[in-house]
Scaffold this motif. Structure first.
Motif, PDB file in Angstrom:
ATOM      1  N   GLY A 396      49.263  81.592  31.857  1.00 37.09           N
ATOM      2  CA  GLY A 396      50.331  80.985  32.627  1.00 37.09           C
ATOM      3  C   GLY A 396      51.593  80.968  31.793  1.00 37.09           C
ATOM      4  O   GLY A 396      51.548  81.104  30.564  1.00 37.09           O
ATOM      5  N   VAL A 397      52.730  80.813  32.440  1.00 37.94           N
ATOM      6  CA  VAL A 397      54.014  80.794  31.746  1.00 37.94           C
ATOM      7  C   VAL A 397      54.502  79.356  31.667  1.00 37.94           C
ATOM      8  O   VAL A 397      54.649  78.682  32.695  1.00 37.94           O
ATOM      9  CB  VAL A 397      55.052  81.675  32.468  1.00 37.94           C
ATOM     10  CG1 VAL A 397      56.378  81.662  31.713  1.00 37.94           C
ATOM     11  CG2 VAL A 397      54.529  83.097  32.604  1.00 37.94           C
ATOM     12  N   GLU A 398      54.739  78.887  30.457  1.00 44.83           N
ATOM     13  CA  GLU A 398      55.187  77.510  30.261  1.00 44.83           C
ATOM     14  C   GLU A 398      56.485  77.247  31.013  1.00 44.83           C
ATOM     15  O   GLU A 398      57.414  78.060  30.980  1.00 44.83           O
ATOM     16  CB  GLU A 398      55.384  77.237  28.767  1.00 44.83           C
ATOM     17  CG  GLU A 398      54.083  77.237  27.975  1.00 44.83           C
ATOM     18  CD  GLU A 398      54.315  77.078  26.483  1.00 44.83           C
ATOM     19  OE1 GLU A 398      55.477  77.244  26.049  1.00 44.83           O
ATOM     20  OE2 GLU A 398      53.349  76.804  25.752  1.00 44.83           O
ATOM     21  N   GLY A 399      56.528  76.125  31.714  1.00 48.02           N
ATOM     22  CA  GLY A 399      57.721  75.762  32.465  1.00 48.02           C
ATOM     23  C   GLY A 399      57.805  76.400  33.833  1.00 48.02           C
ATOM     24  O   GLY A 399      58.763  76.161  34.570  1.00 48.02           O
ATOM     25  N   GLU A 400      56.821  77.230  34.173  1.00 51.55           N
ATOM     26  CA  GLU A 400      56.806  77.872  35.480  1.00 51.55           C
ATOM     27  C   GLU A 400      55.422  77.709  36.108  1.00 51.55           C
ATOM     28  O   GLU A 400      54.459  77.337  35.443  1.00 51.55           O
ATOM     29  CB  GLU A 400      57.154  79.360  35.359  1.00 51.55           C
ATOM     30  CG  GLU A 400      58.560  79.614  34.832  1.00 51.55           C
ATOM     31  CD  GLU A 400      58.956  81.075  34.961  1.00 51.55           C
ATOM     32  OE1 GLU A 400      58.110  81.879  35.403  1.00 51.55           O
ATOM     33  OE2 GLU A 400      60.105  81.398  34.624  1.00 51.55           O
ATOM     34  N   ALA A 401      55.333  78.029  37.388  1.00 52.49           N
ATOM     35  CA  ALA A 401      54.054  77.897  38.096  1.00 52.49           C
ATOM     36  C   ALA A 401      53.359  79.241  38.257  1.00 52.49           C
ATOM     37  O   ALA A 401      52.460  79.377  39.079  1.00 52.49           O
ATOM     38  CB  ALA A 401      54.287  77.270  39.467  1.00 52.49           C
ATOM     39  N   THR A 402      53.772  80.236  37.486  1.00 49.73           N
ATOM     40  CA  THR A 402      53.219  81.578  37.641  1.00 49.73           C
ATOM     41  C   THR A 402      51.971  81.761  36.776  1.00 49.73           C
ATOM     42  O   THR A 402      51.944  81.376  35.608  1.00 49.73           O
ATOM     43  CB  THR A 402      54.256  82.643  37.263  1.00 49.73           C
ATOM     44  OG1 THR A 402      54.870  82.285  36.019  1.00 49.73           O
ATOM     45  CG2 THR A 402      55.327  82.742  38.327  1.00 49.73           C
ATOM     46  N   ILE A 403      50.941  82.371  37.383  1.00 43.38           N
ATOM     47  CA  ILE A 403      49.671  82.635  36.716  1.00 43.38           C
ATOM     48  C   ILE A 403      49.406  84.133  36.781  1.00 43.38           C
ATOM     49  O   ILE A 403      49.661  84.780  37.797  1.00 43.38           O
ATOM     50  CB  ILE A 403      48.503  81.883  37.396  1.00 43.38           C
ATOM     51  CG1 ILE A 403      48.807  80.388  37.495  1.00 43.38           C
ATOM     52  CG2 ILE A 403      47.194  82.120  36.641  1.00 43.38           C
ATOM     53  CD1 ILE A 403      48.807  79.674  36.177  1.00 43.38           C
ATOM     54  N   TYR A 404      48.865  84.685  35.687  1.00 44.74           N
ATOM     55  CA  TYR A 404      48.581  86.112  35.613  1.00 44.74           C
ATOM     56  C   TYR A 404      47.169  86.336  35.076  1.00 44.74           C
ATOM     57  O   TYR A 404      46.621  85.501  34.352  1.00 44.74           O
ATOM     58  CB  TYR A 404      49.557  86.823  34.669  1.00 44.74           C
ATOM     59  CG  TYR A 404      51.012  86.717  35.034  1.00 44.74           C
ATOM     60  CD1 TYR A 404      51.631  87.696  35.815  1.00 44.74           C
ATOM     61  CD2 TYR A 404      51.790  85.648  34.582  1.00 44.74           C
ATOM     62  CE1 TYR A 404      52.978  87.618  36.136  1.00 44.74           C
ATOM     63  CE2 TYR A 404      53.138  85.554  34.903  1.00 44.74           C
ATOM     64  CZ  TYR A 404      53.725  86.542  35.682  1.00 44.74           C
ATOM     65  OH  TYR A 404      55.055  86.456  36.001  1.00 44.74           O
ATOM     66  N   VAL A 405      46.607  87.502  35.393  1.00 44.32           N
ATOM     67  CA  VAL A 405      45.399  87.977  34.733  1.00 44.32           C
ATOM     68  C   VAL A 405      45.776  89.245  33.978  1.00 44.32           C
ATOM     69  O   VAL A 405      46.542  90.078  34.474  1.00 44.32           O
ATOM     70  CB  VAL A 405      44.252  88.248  35.746  1.00 44.32           C
ATOM     71  CG1 VAL A 405      44.643  89.298  36.775  1.00 44.32           C
ATOM     72  CG2 VAL A 405      42.981  88.679  35.007  1.00 44.32           C
ATOM     73  N   MET A 406      45.255  89.384  32.762  1.00 41.92           N
ATOM     74  CA  MET A 406      45.579  90.544  31.941  1.00 41.92           C
ATOM     75  C   MET A 406      44.635  91.700  32.255  1.00 41.92           C
ATOM     76  O   MET A 406      43.426  91.516  32.377  1.00 41.92           O
ATOM     77  CB  MET A 406      45.470  90.196  30.456  1.00 41.92           C
ATOM     78  CG  MET A 406      46.560  89.281  29.941  1.00 41.92           C
ATOM     79  SD  MET A 406      48.225  90.004  30.038  1.00 41.92           S
ATOM     80  CE  MET A 406      48.023  91.513  29.067  1.00 41.92           C
ATOM     81  N   GLU A 407      45.208  92.891  32.393  1.00 41.90           N
ATOM     82  CA  GLU A 407      44.409  94.096  32.613  1.00 41.90           C
ATOM     83  C   GLU A 407      45.109  95.287  31.988  1.00 41.90           C
ATOM     84  O   GLU A 407      46.224  95.638  32.374  1.00 41.90           O
ATOM     85  CB  GLU A 407      44.175  94.354  34.103  1.00 41.90           C
ATOM     86  CG  GLU A 407      43.318  95.597  34.349  1.00 41.90           C
ATOM     87  CD  GLU A 407      43.075  95.874  35.820  1.00 41.90           C
ATOM     88  OE1 GLU A 407      42.000  96.405  36.143  1.00 41.90           O
ATOM     89  OE2 GLU A 407      43.958  95.570  36.641  1.00 41.90           O
TER      90      GLU A 407
END
Length: 467
Positions: A396-407
């Protein structure tokens, strides 16, 4: 938040299964095993599939090659069996070329040129030279026939594209990883058309998880690594904990797992020293690093009793890595922090790589300690690309609500909570990194659910409205 998560979990238990999306790789569209598996569907399976799609083909009956009249499902099945080609391929082909699986009221020309065989982008369907291929049954038969022909002639016919060769397709260099992928480009020499094929195939026949996903079923403790569209069984706990983070294991249904082809089993633990007829090696994740001699092994201080005997066949699944000489001191690499700064690096052999965020250290190197060093530690070392989070990790990105999966070195945005939960991810496993670190990680295609295909523009042979 707990109430929201509980609600979503209960909700999804009651939902019908939704297809999951992978990221399109133009070099790897389909395996040879998948394309040639003629036994994936019976006549009844094909008929049910057409009925579930409310396809006009479910009730379509036409003349067959032997003069009899047959249902579309029988024609598709017979062609698949005759040429040992997957009937799923033919179903996708019918959709990609003329939208015949989802079309409720197809035109006669759509049916007559069902798979686009013998029709080029600028050709007229009234050309006398192609009339012998006109008709639904002939089109389906030729679609299977041509793929089988590619397999039989690829070694002798240079015009047939093949695996391992690089081709310029729509101004992009493509190196097919499989002959099946190469044959798709031979039949349809365009990126867009083949991406449409892949999208339909994924939506209808694949339950796709990102590379690096660790998965098991609720009824079996066996853990698999999902990699390149295959499931690789992890045969023992030592191999699991030395290569992966068990907290990231997700639970999927047996039917989802069964859809994946079997890959090479992961039997050996990471950083094991092994002995084979060809020499001594260190296993470093997917690489085998050969020791210059047994004296180098002894100098490092490994206990001879810990050296595992393996065959060269067992080692063939590993890629060749850099040889290990007597000068190599830290086989697993070294974590360092530059004194007086918050800058961290990973040193291995003759290279050093920046670490974008300290939290990546725990993700990638949980068993290494950090040494504080001055600038002299980097003398004679070559700087390489930054260390990115491993495949399958959730960031996740600090200060934001965005979540990612690494590939595969890219971050794939998980666009909402519905998608996050449907993939079986756990909120506790999200690692929050700085905005600046996330900004450096390349963006991949978003991870999303594919619920239906009806609105996808998949026609590639011509504009149906003009037929």
């Amino acid at each position: 938040m707990k109430k929201i998560i509980t609600y979503f979990c209960a909700f999804f238990l009651l939902m019908p299964q939704i297809s999951l999306s992978a990221e399109f790789n133009p070099n790897f569209i389909i395996t040879d095993e998948a394309l040639q598996n003629k036994d994936t569907m019976t006549v009844s399976d094909i008929q049910i599939f057409l009925e579930e799609k409310n396809s006009a083909l479910a009730d379509f009956i036409t003349e067959y090659q032997d003069g009899s009249r047959q249902k579309a499902s029988t024609i598709i099945y017979n062609s698949a069996q005759k040429y040992s080609i997957n009937p799923k391929y033919l179903l996708v082909k019918l959709q990609k070329e003329q939208s015949l699986i989802t079309e409720k009221n197809p035109s006669q020309k759509q049916l007559d040129w069902a798979t686009g065989y013998a029709v080029c982008d600028s050709c007229s369907k009234d050309d006398p030279d192609i009339q012998e291929y006109k008709g639904f049954a002939k089109q389906v038969d030729k679609a299977a026939d041509v793929m089988r022909g590619y397999y039989e002639k690829v070694s002798s016919q240079a015009w047939i594209k093949r695996a391992g060769q690089t081709y310029n397709i729509d101004e992009q260099d493509i190196t097919p990883a499989t002959n099946a992928t190469a044959f798709l480009y031979t039949y349809t020499p365009h990126l867009h058309g083949n991406q449409n094929f892949w999208t339909i195939w994924q939506s209808w026949f694949e339950q796709s998880y990102p590379d690096g996903t660790l998965a098991k079923t609720s009824t079996d403790t066996t853990v698999y690594l999902i990699q390149n569209g295959k499931k690789r069984k992890i045969s023992n706990m030592t191999s699991l904990i030395t290569r992966f983070d068990p907290k990231l294991i997700i639970t999927i249904t047996k039917s989802e797992l069964d859809k994946l082809e079997e890959g090479i089993e992961i039997k050996l633990p990471n950083y094991a020293i092994v002995s084979s007829p060809s020499g001594y090696y260190l296993l470093d994740y997917d690489y085998k690093r050969k020791f210059d001699s047994y004296d180098v092994v002894r100098a490092i201080g490994y206990n001879p009793a810990e050296i595992m005997e393996v065959t060269d066949t067992e080692l063939s699944e590993y890629l060749p890595g850099k040889n290990i000489s007597a000068d190599v001191k830290d086989l697993t690499g070294r974590l360092v922090q530059l004194k007086g700064t918050n800058n961290f690096y990973y040193i291995k052999d003759d290279t050093y790589a920046p670490i974008l965020d300290k939290k990546i250290i725990q993700l990638n190197f949980p068993n290494l300690t950090i040494d504080k060093v001055d600038n002299s530690a980097f003398n004679n070392l070559n700087k390489t690309e930054p260390i990115l989070p491993k495949n399958g990790t959730i960031i996740g990105v600090e200060g934001e609500a965005t979540i990612y999966v690494m590939e595969n070195g890219k971050k794939r945005h998980i666009n909402n909570e519905e998608t996050f939960l449907q993939y079986g991810y756990n909120w506790k496993n999200v690692v929050w990194i700085s905005f600046s670190a996330a900004l450096i990680i390349p963006e991949g295609q978003p991870l999303q659910l594919i619920e239906q295909l009806d609105n996808l523009d998949v026609v590639t042979t011509s504009d149906i409205s003009s037929l």
